[in-house]
Design a protein around this motif. Structure first.
Motif, PDB file in Angstrom:
ATOM      1  N   GLU A  45       0.736  -1.399  -0.072  1.00  0.00           N
ATOM      2  CA  GLU A  45       0.111   0.127  -0.020  1.00  0.00           C
ATOM      3  C   GLU A  45       0.887   1.367   0.054  1.00  0.00           C
ATOM      4  O   GLU A  45       0.615   2.298  -0.603  1.00  0.00           O
ATOM      5  CB  GLU A  45      -0.810  -0.029   1.252  1.00  0.00           C
ATOM      6  CG  GLU A  45      -2.029   1.206   1.340  1.00  0.00           C
ATOM      7  CD  GLU A  45      -2.884   1.262   0.350  1.00  0.00           C
ATOM      8  OE1 GLU A  45      -3.359   2.245  -0.024  1.00  0.00           O
ATOM      9  OE2 GLU A  45      -3.163  -0.016  -0.338  1.00  0.00           O
ATOM     10  N   GLU A  46       1.977   1.144   0.794  1.00  0.00           N
ATOM     11  CA  GLU A  46       2.920   2.289   0.895  1.00  0.00           C
ATOM     12  C   GLU A  46       3.387   2.514  -0.745  1.00  0.00           C
ATOM     13  O   GLU A  46       3.569   3.823  -1.013  1.00  0.00           O
ATOM     14  CB  GLU A  46       4.138   1.964   1.710  1.00  0.00           C
ATOM     15  CG  GLU A  46       5.027   3.170   2.168  1.00  0.00           C
ATOM     16  CD  GLU A  46       4.240   4.124   3.032  1.00  0.00           C
ATOM     17  OE1 GLU A  46       4.489   5.227   2.881  1.00  0.00           O
ATOM     18  OE2 GLU A  46       3.444   3.618   4.056  1.00  0.00           O
ATOM     19  N   ARG A  47       3.930   1.554  -1.379  1.00  0.00           N
ATOM     20  CA  ARG A  47       4.492   1.585  -2.573  1.00  0.00           C
ATOM     21  C   ARG A  47       3.348   2.247  -3.651  1.00  0.00           C
ATOM     22  O   ARG A  47       3.502   2.790  -4.533  1.00  0.00           O
ATOM     23  CB  ARG A  47       4.983   0.375  -3.236  1.00  0.00           C
ATOM     24  CG  ARG A  47       6.378  -0.091  -2.635  1.00  0.00           C
ATOM     25  CD  ARG A  47       6.984  -0.974  -3.533  1.00  0.00           C
ATOM     26  NE  ARG A  47       6.313  -2.412  -3.415  1.00  0.00           N
ATOM     27  CZ  ARG A  47       6.748  -3.301  -2.530  1.00  0.00           C
ATOM     28  NH1 ARG A  47       7.718  -3.159  -1.880  1.00  0.00           N
ATOM     29  NH2 ARG A  47       5.886  -4.439  -2.623  1.00  0.00           N
ATOM     30  N   LEU A  48       2.037   1.631  -3.688  1.00  0.00           N
ATOM     31  CA  LEU A  48       1.129   2.280  -4.411  1.00  0.00           C
ATOM     32  C   LEU A  48       0.912   3.702  -4.344  1.00  0.00           C
ATOM     33  O   LEU A  48       0.710   4.330  -5.304  1.00  0.00           O
ATOM     34  CB  LEU A  48      -0.391   1.438  -4.064  1.00  0.00           C
ATOM     35  CG  LEU A  48      -1.513   1.751  -4.883  1.00  0.00           C
ATOM     36  CD1 LEU A  48      -1.450   1.510  -6.276  1.00  0.00           C
ATOM     37  CD2 LEU A  48      -2.719   1.131  -4.253  1.00  0.00           C
ATOM     38  N   ARG A  49       0.814   4.044  -3.246  1.00  0.00           N
ATOM     39  CA  ARG A  49       0.438   5.634  -2.908  1.00  0.00           C
ATOM     40  C   ARG A  49       1.961   6.279  -3.270  1.00  0.00           C
ATOM     41  O   ARG A  49       1.770   7.404  -3.886  1.00  0.00           O
ATOM     42  CB  ARG A  49       0.214   5.709  -1.572  1.00  0.00           C
ATOM     43  CG  ARG A  49      -1.214   5.404  -0.965  1.00  0.00           C
ATOM     44  CD  ARG A  49      -1.136   5.579   0.397  1.00  0.00           C
ATOM     45  NE  ARG A  49      -2.594   5.161   0.785  1.00  0.00           N
ATOM     46  CZ  ARG A  49      -3.625   5.741   0.971  1.00  0.00           C
ATOM     47  NH1 ARG A  49      -3.923   7.014   0.776  1.00  0.00           N
ATOM     48  NH2 ARG A  49      -4.811   5.114   1.385  1.00  0.00           N
ATOM     49  N   LEU A  50       3.136   5.720  -3.172  1.00  0.00           N
ATOM     50  CA  LEU A  50       4.178   6.499  -3.848  1.00  0.00           C
ATOM     51  C   LEU A  50       4.207   6.373  -5.382  1.00  0.00           C
ATOM     52  O   LEU A  50       4.389   7.522  -5.926  1.00  0.00           O
ATOM     53  CB  LEU A  50       5.355   5.874  -3.427  1.00  0.00           C
ATOM     54  CG  LEU A  50       6.774   6.047  -3.942  1.00  0.00           C
ATOM     55  CD1 LEU A  50       7.142   7.544  -3.721  1.00  0.00           C
ATOM     56  CD2 LEU A  50       7.929   5.385  -3.388  1.00  0.00           C
ATOM     57  N   GLU A  51       3.503   5.484  -5.830  1.00  0.00           N
ATOM     58  CA  GLU A  51       3.606   5.314  -7.449  1.00  0.00           C
ATOM     59  C   GLU A  51       2.765   6.426  -7.833  1.00  0.00           C
ATOM     60  O   GLU A  51       2.887   6.894  -8.949  1.00  0.00           O
ATOM     61  CB  GLU A  51       3.184   3.985  -7.911  1.00  0.00           C
ATOM     62  CG  GLU A  51       3.257   3.770  -9.370  1.00  0.00           C
ATOM     63  CD  GLU A  51       3.159   2.319  -9.755  1.00  0.00           C
ATOM     64  OE1 GLU A  51       3.527   2.251 -10.812  1.00  0.00           O
ATOM     65  OE2 GLU A  51       2.577   1.700  -9.003  1.00  0.00           O
ATOM     66  N   GLN A  52       1.412   6.793  -7.046  1.00  0.00           N
ATOM     67  CA  GLN A  52       0.619   7.524  -7.514  1.00  0.00           C
ATOM     68  C   GLN A  52       1.349   9.163  -7.677  1.00  0.00           C
ATOM     69  O   GLN A  52       0.973   9.825  -8.426  1.00  0.00           O
ATOM     70  CB  GLN A  52      -0.664   7.570  -6.670  1.00  0.00           C
ATOM     71  CG  GLN A  52      -1.572   6.523  -6.889  1.00  0.00           C
ATOM     72  CD  GLN A  52      -2.687   6.552  -5.533  1.00  0.00           C
ATOM     73  OE1 GLN A  52      -2.550   7.129  -4.533  1.00  0.00           O
ATOM     74  NE2 GLN A  52      -3.241   5.408  -5.659  1.00  0.00           N
ATOM     75  N   MET A  53       2.143   9.236  -6.549  1.00  0.00           N
ATOM     76  CA  MET A  53       2.878  10.654  -6.791  1.00  0.00           C
ATOM     77  C   MET A  53       3.547  10.658  -7.664  1.00  0.00           C
ATOM     78  O   MET A  53       3.940  11.850  -8.489  1.00  0.00           O
ATOM     79  CB  MET A  53       3.580  10.854  -5.166  1.00  0.00           C
ATOM     80  CG  MET A  53       2.383  11.129  -4.089  1.00  0.00           C
ATOM     81  SD  MET A  53       3.216  11.681  -2.616  1.00  0.00           S
ATOM     82  CE  MET A  53       3.493  10.041  -1.766  1.00  0.00           C
ATOM     83  N   LEU A  54       4.542   9.651  -8.005  1.00  0.00           N
ATOM     84  CA  LEU A  54       5.474   9.545  -9.005  1.00  0.00           C
ATOM     85  C   LEU A  54       4.932   9.841 -10.553  1.00  0.00           C
ATOM     86  O   LEU A  54       5.523  10.450 -11.349  1.00  0.00           O
ATOM     87  CB  LEU A  54       6.298   8.062  -9.128  1.00  0.00           C
ATOM     88  CG  LEU A  54       7.081   7.965  -7.758  1.00  0.00           C
ATOM     89  CD1 LEU A  54       7.870   6.588  -7.859  1.00  0.00           C
ATOM     90  CD2 LEU A  54       8.463   8.897  -7.840  1.00  0.00           C
ATOM     91  N   GLN A  55       3.845   9.240 -10.577  1.00  0.00           N
ATOM     92  CA  GLN A  55       2.863   9.574 -11.820  1.00  0.00           C
ATOM     93  C   GLN A  55       2.415  10.907 -12.015  1.00  0.00           C
ATOM     94  O   GLN A  55       2.538  11.292 -13.152  1.00  0.00           O
ATOM     95  CB  GLN A  55       1.624   8.285 -11.904  1.00  0.00           C
ATOM     96  CG  GLN A  55       2.192   7.200 -12.129  1.00  0.00           C
ATOM     97  CD  GLN A  55       0.968   5.834 -11.852  1.00  0.00           C
ATOM     98  OE1 GLN A  55      -0.003   6.327 -11.547  1.00  0.00           O
ATOM     99  NE2 GLN A  55       1.357   4.588 -12.409  1.00  0.00           N
ATOM    100  N   ILE A  56       2.075  11.589 -10.850  1.00  0.00           N
ATOM    101  CA  ILE A  56       1.722  12.844 -10.902  1.00  0.00           C
ATOM    102  C   ILE A  56       2.784  13.870 -11.537  1.00  0.00           C
ATOM    103  O   ILE A  56       2.677  14.666 -12.312  1.00  0.00           O
ATOM    104  CB  ILE A  56       1.376  13.458  -9.650  1.00  0.00           C
ATOM    105  CG1 ILE A  56      -0.050  12.902  -9.235  1.00  0.00           C
ATOM    106  CG2 ILE A  56       1.212  15.103  -9.465  1.00  0.00           C
ATOM    107  CD1 ILE A  56      -0.549  12.972  -7.642  1.00  0.00           C
TER     108      ILE A  56
END
Length: 422
Positions: free
Chosen positions: A406-417
């Protein structure tokens, strides 16, 4: 008229840049204000690699446990000090005898690198004597977990590693062991441990069909015995090299070790790279000495002084800030060509520890080092946006209780932004 047009274009470009940063800042602030981040500690710094403009900053001056993000500092040290090929041995040939000492080179018959440069060199000598007195370090790093001694990711550090300081055991009709010196030390028994804590006695379950990779206990006598078993000849031992000018034997290209360390997060290679770097500075193997040298010289301009205690990040004693990470990544970016640099770092969705995460749409957009210990996950590296901009970032997350996925998923969302909006 032309001047006014030029000024107008500049104002429009600056306005667009400010607008992009405002959108990113709003998205990131909303993400970090969610209840998910209430009970953890998060630090972020993102800068434009070319302009050095700060895109986002959150707790970037505060200290975090970096886990394997520590390897970014080890990489910088090695790139700064080591030549294009790894020094394998230092030697003096006199009176029909070769005297040699180790440099800490981990590639000697490493199970995955499989370099035999030193082996072939030693086999061509009439008499060999091993000088074993230049190791001024400890076999484990400060703060390493005591019960990790049996696991593949925690081999002992040493002056002359052989086979990565691990044994490999697997089953065909009988148990196969490498190095063969340990073939009688592997017992086909079920045991809760892979190895005795204080002796080189190993256990391989009769039901297992996996390859078991277990660190062995190193010592000068064990090193000599393994060498004699491989070379089929006697090996002498002395504490220090005789007087004379030392020559150096080189082994693998340095980048091959850097890629293995970063792509596979290889702790052993990370630790040994610091020892090799130390041997280049003053002929002794002492990782603390080389860390101190780098911090006091090449990294003396860091805004916060890190607490840096090992090469791999196994220790929770390490403390770094996101600003530390971005500063070193920026130095690497200025010293190394982009193609070479991006090949050393794992690429999202393509290679190494990022092969199955952070994938791009057509091409990788993330080139970064992850770091994880229980309740900690960090990711620092480089990001290429859809507009062609290059960003340097460090996301450090400590003390969370949620699943790391879940931590990685939220981080990935920010990277995609960042990828899509800057």
């Amino acid at each position: 008229m032309k001047n006014f047009l030029f000024i107008g274009i500049i104002i429009l470009l600056l306005s667009a840049c400010v607008s992009k940063k405002s959108i990113i800042r709003k998205d990131f602030d909303n993400q970090l204000s969610s209840s998910f981040y209430n009970n953890q500690f998060t630090g972020i710094l993102v800068i434009d690699a070319d302009t050095k403009d700060t895109i986002y900053n959150h707790n970037s001056h505060k200290y975090f446990i970096p886990a394997s993000n520590t390897k970014i500092f080890t990489l910088f040290t090695a790139v700064t000090i080591l030549p294009e090929k790894i020094p394998a041995l230092k030697y003096i040939n006199t009176n029909d005898t070769l005297y040699f000492e180790g440099t800490g080179d981990p590639s000697f018959l490493h199970p995955f690198i499989k370099d035999s440069s030193a082996l072939n060199f030693l086999r061509n000598q009439n008499n060999v004597v091993y000088a074993a007195g230049n190791f001024e370090d400890e076999k484990y790093g400060p703060g390493w977990a005591w019960d990790d001694y049996q696991w593949y990711y925690s081999p002992e550090k040493s002056i002359l590693p052989i086979h990565g300081n691990v044994i490999m055991a697997y089953k065909t009709n009988a148990i196969q062991v490498s190095p063969t010196y340990f073939k009688d030390s592997v017992l086909e028994l079920t045991n809760k441990r892979n190895r005795n804590e204080f002796s080189n006695v190993f256990y391989y379950s009769p039901e297992s069909r996996d390859t078991l990779e277990t660190p062995f206990i190193t010592s000068t006598l064990t090193t000599r015995s393994i060498l004699e078993n491989i070379l089929k000849t006697k090996v002498g031992i002395i504490t220090s090299m005789p007087l004379g000018k030392k020559q150096t034997l080189y082994s693998v290209p340095s980048d091959s070790l850097y890629k293995r360390m970063m792509h596979e997060s290889d702790n052993f290679i990370a630790e040994q790279l610091l020892l090799i770097s130390s041997s280049q500075l003053n002929d002794t193997l002492n990782s603390k000495a080389v860390r101190t040298h780098i911090l006091e010289n090449d990294l003396s301009d860091l805004k916060q002084e890190p607490r840096w205690v090992d090469g791999s990040g196994l220790s929770r004693y390490n403390l770094f800030t996101p600003q530390n990470m971005v500063a070193v990544l920026d130095k690497l970016h200025s010293q190394i060509s982009q193609d070479r640099l991006f090949s050393i770092f794992p690429a999202g969705g393509k290679s190494g520890t990022l092969k199955n995460r952070f994938a791009g749409e057509e091409h990788p957009y993330i080139f970064a080092k992850s770091g994880s210990l229980s309740n900690n996950y960090c990711l620092s590296g480089y990001l290429v946006t859809k507009s062609g901009k290059k960003l340097i970032f460090s996301f450090m997350n400590n003390h969370f209780r949620e699943p790391v996925s879940e931590e990685r998923l939220r981080l990935e969302q920010m990277l995609q932004i960042l990828r899509d909006k800057y």
